[in-house]
Every structure is written in structure tokens, then in C-alpha cells.
Design an enzyme around this catalytic site. Structure first.
Site, short mmCIF file in Angstrom:
data_model
loop_
_atom_site.label_atom_id
_atom_site.label_comp_id
_atom_site.label_asym_id
_atom_site.label_seq_id
_atom_site.Cartn_x
_atom_site.Cartn_y
_atom_site.Cartn_z
N SER A 185 0.81 -1.22 0.00
CA SER A 185 0.00 0.00 0.00
C SER A 185 0.85 1.27 0.00
CB SER A 185 -0.94 0.01 1.21
OG SER A 185 -0.20 -0.09 2.40
N ASP A 425 -3.27 6.73 11.80
CA ASP A 425 -2.48 6.04 10.78
C ASP A 425 -1.15 6.78 10.62
OD1 ASP A 425 -1.26 5.14 8.47
OD2 ASP A 425 -3.05 5.26 7.20
N HIS A 428 0.91 5.32 6.37
CA HIS A 428 0.73 5.85 5.02
C HIS A 428 1.03 7.36 5.00
CE1 HIS A 428 -1.73 2.13 5.29
NE2 HIS A 428 -1.11 1.90 4.13
#
Ligand code: NAG
Ligand code: NAG
Ligand code: NAG
Ligand code: NAG
Length: 446
Positions: A185, A425, A428
Site C-alpha cells: 500500500s 495512521d 501511510h
């Protein structure tokens, strides 16, 4: 020795010193005996190991194993049973090439060491709401982030300047070509960044995006070019190769084969690979291609990643490097513990608004043994691979993660909502943001 020493001292100390000396001798002898014992144990242990498991080398990426086609792994694959790692290693089919130095070596400037400079006149390179392919996982402004400082930083190498991003020049480089990102990702974030950087100059009816699948393709008609993303978080074949349904307790890989993914990526002209975080979640099950009864072996993440990197490198070593360019993006850092950059604090990337300005800062999210292993494998490939060394420059960017400003797929519980750090998060990266600079580096080297 003892005598000379004593003669120089007062007699009153003598009994105590003698006692120490005797103690010293006893301890030394005991220690000596213990280490001899240990050596003997080690020897017998080794001899035992050698008898039981001689190191064998496996040639990777073979189509047939004794005329038997190997079963393709998917999320339903299971191990019949699991035993200890046998010590099997990967040996490149054609041996290791004697290729020349890496391209970067001949360049005088190390573009990966430098600093972040606030520059709100040239950045961001595109606007978040103007990119129709933006992901809800990365669109931080849309999901409530109001401090937009993270969009305004330019990477300034110490000894030279990066080539300025030029969208038309990039399209000319891509004309008639397929550019493919392959990985997890984080690499998908870089791919979305690249699509956002490129799409604005293509009229809406001359571009298209295929639905999100194992392979997702952005097409620009007038350039006859594509920018693609292939989901292959572990590079080798695995039971996690479905981009949506991959949450699994038991991670199984084929340590000796990238063929399943390579059948998709072999048509690309420019390849950008990454892999890292998926190896950081505990032991991995290995299912060797030659294994007929689904008997797995278990190995720690770093060891398993090394096997996968070697199997991948075998493919790269064999490809025609006159026709293809291959890049490898190093590990993307995480910012899970604010105490690493601010002693005594207990947070993470949540609410961080500024980059770290301590030169050489390195957090625990970037594993040094992994970096050394990667460096070693890549160096054997010589000029067949170019490194995009994003680790150090991204380490500084604790402010660049979505934290709570993204779409979460599972509903958040009240106790989570009351403590934002618990669901932030910090892995990312918001877009526009840090991955745009990774792409500027790619542009620089193309
Ligand atoms: C850039 O930042 C400076 C200092 O924060 C500010 O004064 C200026 O208005 C900003 N310019 C733009 C175009 O946002
Ligand atoms: C488009 O690019 C592909 C390679 O990606 C090439 O095979 C094909 O001939 C090109 N078509 C045109 C019209 O240039
Ligand atoms: C599991 O192992 C047994 C024997 O060890 C074998 O007969 C069986 O076919 C295996 N199952 C699978 C799914 O490979
Ligand atoms: C990337 O850069 C770091 C220094 O920031 C260095 O230690 C590491 O070896 C480099 N990795 C590769 C694969 O070149």
C-alpha cells in the site's frame, strides 16, 4: 608478577590480596571450564545440525518441478503442517552477474541526503480535490485535516538541486511505455501520487482508469502510455495477493517464485518495486515449490524477506536490461512513537505539524538489518537496478501521515474517538505530500 607487586605494597594488605587472588584463580578456572563445555556443546550442536539439515540451495522461478505444476497460492491456501526452517537458501539460476557499479555511484551528488525546505510557491504540485483518482485513505484535507503545512515542503539535496518536476517532460519519457509500480500500500500511494501528478494535462475523455484489482491501470490515449499498480506486497507469490481480501492470520509465501506476479509485470518498461512492512508482522510460513504435501516451514520476517528478495533479484538478473528500467524503493518509515523525536512525550504522528530538523534522525520504524540485507541484494544486481532511497528523507516527515484524517474501513468506537492517537495512521502518507517527492526522485533518474 605477584611477588613483585607484593613487595611494593604494605604487608597489612597481604591476607586480603591473597584471598582476592585465590578467588580470581578459582573464578578463572571455573569460567574456563564452562567455556570449554560451551565450545563442546557448540561443536556437537553443529555436527548435529549438519547431519540433520545440510544447507541446500534452491534455484528460484522454475516453471516445472518434476513435471508437476505447483498449485497457485490464494487466501484459502493452508499449511498441512509446519516444521522448523530447513536452512534452504536461494541460488540465482545463472549465478550472480558480474555487472558494473550502480548508476548512482558514478553520479557525484547524493540526492538522498539533504533537508526539507518550506516552499509554498512551488508546492503542492497538484491540488487534492482536483485529482479524481485520489484515495480516501490519503486525502487528508478532505477528511478534516486543517493544517496544510505538510503539502508545502520541497526536498533540497545538500550538494545539488533535484531536477524540477515537469509534467510534459515526464509524459514524453513515458510515451509508448508502461510504467508499473509493484508492491504494497505504500507503493500504491506512490502510484496514486504519480497518477495525480500526471493526469491534469490529459483531457478527461482521453484518459481512463481500470477498476481496482490485482492490477490497476491508468491509461493516457494520446501518449499511448499507462501508469499501473500491481498488488504484490511480498513480491513473491503468497496467500495475500488479493488486494482486498488479504487479512489473514497465517501468512504463507512461496519463497522461491515470483512467476505469478512476473507474468503481469514482465510487460512493463519501467518498474518500481517496494516491499517491507508486511515482513514486520512476525514469522512467515514458507511453502517451497518442490514441496508436494503442503508442508510449510516457519521463518522470521527478515529471513523470509531475504529469500523473497533473492527470488525477485534472480528475475531482475535474467531480464533484458536494455529494454527495461528497474527501480527499488527502500523502506517507508513509520512514526509510531513520538518519544523517539521528543523525549518524554507519549504520542505518535497525531498532531505533528513540522518535519524533524535533526540531521540523520532515524527512528525504530526503519530496521537497519533489513536495510543492510536490501543493500546487499541490490548491490549484486549492479546497474540492473536503481535505488530510490526514500528512507532517510521520509524519516524527517513525522508531519506527513494521515493520522486520524482519512477514511477508516471499520467504524471507530467511542473510546477510540476520545483518544485519537489510538487509531492514528502513522504508516501511510497524505497526498499531496511526501510520495510526490519520491516521484520527483524517480523523474530525476529516468
Ligand atoms: C506562504 O507562506 C508565507 C509564510 O507563511 C505566507 O506569508 C504567504 O502568504 C504564503 N503564500 C502562499 C501563496 O500561500
Ligand atoms: C502503444 O504502445 C505499445 C507498447 O506499450 C506498442 O506495442 C504499440 O505499438 C503502441 N501503439 C501505437 C499506436 O503507437
Ligand atoms: C497432507 O499430507 C498428507 C500426508 O503427509 C497427504 O496425503 C495429503 O495429500 C496432504 N494434503 C495436502 C492438501 O497436500
Ligand atoms: C539508503 O540510505 C541510507 C542512509 O540514509 C543507507 O544507510 C542505506 O544503506 C541506503 N540503502 C540502500 C539500499 O542503498
Amino acid at each position: 608478577m605477584m611477588q613483585r607487586w607484593n613487595s611494593q605494597r604494605k604487608k597489612t594488605h597481604f591476607p586480603l590480596l591473597t584471598l582476592f587472588f585465590i578467588l580470581f584463580i578459582v573464578v578463572t578456572i571455573l569460567h574456563h571450564e564452562r567455556s570449554i563445555l560451551q565450545i563442546q556443546e557448540d561443536n556437537s550442536g553443529h555436527a548435529h545440525d549438519h547431519q540433520r539439515t545440510p544447507i541446500t540451495y534452491v534455484k528460484p522461478n522454475l516453471l516445472n518441478h518434476g513435471n508437476r505444476a505447483t498449485e497457485v497460492l490464494d487466501r484459502f491456501s493452508r499449511c498441512n503442517s509446519t516444521r522448523e526452517y530447513s536452512g534452504r537458501k536461494i541460488a540465482w539460476a545463472d549465478g550472480e552477474p558480474n555487472s558494473g557499479n550502480r548508476k548512482e555511484r558514478s553520479e557525484s551528488c547524493d540526492v538522498f541526503s539533504g533537508r526539507w525546505v518550506f516552499d509554498n510557491t512551488s508546492y503542492p504540485l497538484y491540488k487534492e480535490p482536483e485529482c479524481p483518482y485520489m484515495s480516501d485513505q490519503l486525502a487528508c484535507h478532505k477528511h478534516g485535516r486543517s493544517d496544510l503545512g505538510y503539502q508545502y515542503w520541497r526536498w533540497q539535496p545538500n550538494d545539488c538541486n533535484l531536477k524540477r518536476w515537469n509534467v510534459h517532460e515526464m509524459w514524453e519519457k513515458l510515451r509508448g511505455k508502461r510504467l508499473m509500480f509493484v508492491g504494497d500500500s505504500l507503493n500504491r500511494g506512490q502510484w496514486i501520487s504519480m497518477v495525480c501528478l500526471l493526469q491534469s494535462v490529459i483531457p478527461a475523455d482521453k484518459r481512463s482508469m481500470s477498476p481496482n484489482a490485482h492490477l490497476t491501470i491508468f491509461r493516457a490515449e494520446e501518449y499511448n502510455a499507462t501508469v499501473e499498480f500491481l498488488w504484490a506486497p511480498l513480491l513473491v507469490e503468497s496467500n495475500s495477493d488479493d488486494p482486498v481480501n488479504h487479512r489473514l492470520d497465517e501468512r504463507i509465501i512461496r519463497p522461491d517464485s515470483v512467476l505469478k506476479h512476473a507474468s503481469k509485470w514482465e510487460h512493463a518498461d519501467i518498474l518500481v518495486f517496494n516491499t517491507y512492512l508486511w515482513w514486520r508482522q512476525g514469522p512467515v510460513k514458507l511453502l517451497w515449490s518442490a514441496e508436494e504435501n503442503s508442508i510449510c516451514e516457519e521463518l522470521d520476517g527478515l529471513g523470509a524477506m531475504e529469500l523473497a528478495m533473492e527470488a525477485w533479484a534472480d528475475w531482475v538478473a535474467k531480464m533484458n536490461s536494455l529494454k527495461k528500467r528497474v527501480f527499488f524503493a527502500t523502506m517507508s518509515p513509520t512514526h509510531l512513537w513520538s518519544r523517539e523525536w521528543k523525549t518524554g512525550s507519549e504520542g505518535n504522528c497525531y498532531n505533528q505539524k513540522m518535519p524533524i530538523d535533526r540531521e540523520g534522525y532515524w527512528g525504530s520504524g526503519s530496521d537497519l538489518p533489513t536495510m543492510r540485507m536490501v543493500e546487499n541484494v541490490l548491490s549484486k544486481l549492479g546497474s540492473k537496478v536503481s535505488v530510490i532511497n526514500i528512507t532517510q528523507l521520509s524519516e524527517y516527515r513525522k508531519d506527513g501521515h494521515p493520522s486520524i484524517y482519512r477514511k477508516f474501513w471499520e467504524p471507530l468506537k467511542p473510546e477510540q474517538l476520545s483518544k485519537p492517537t489510538t487509531y492514528s495512521d502513522c504508516i501511510h502518507w497524505c497526498l499531496p505530500g511526501v510520495p510526490d517527492v519520491w516521484n520527483e526522485l524517480l523523474f530525476h533518474f529516468l
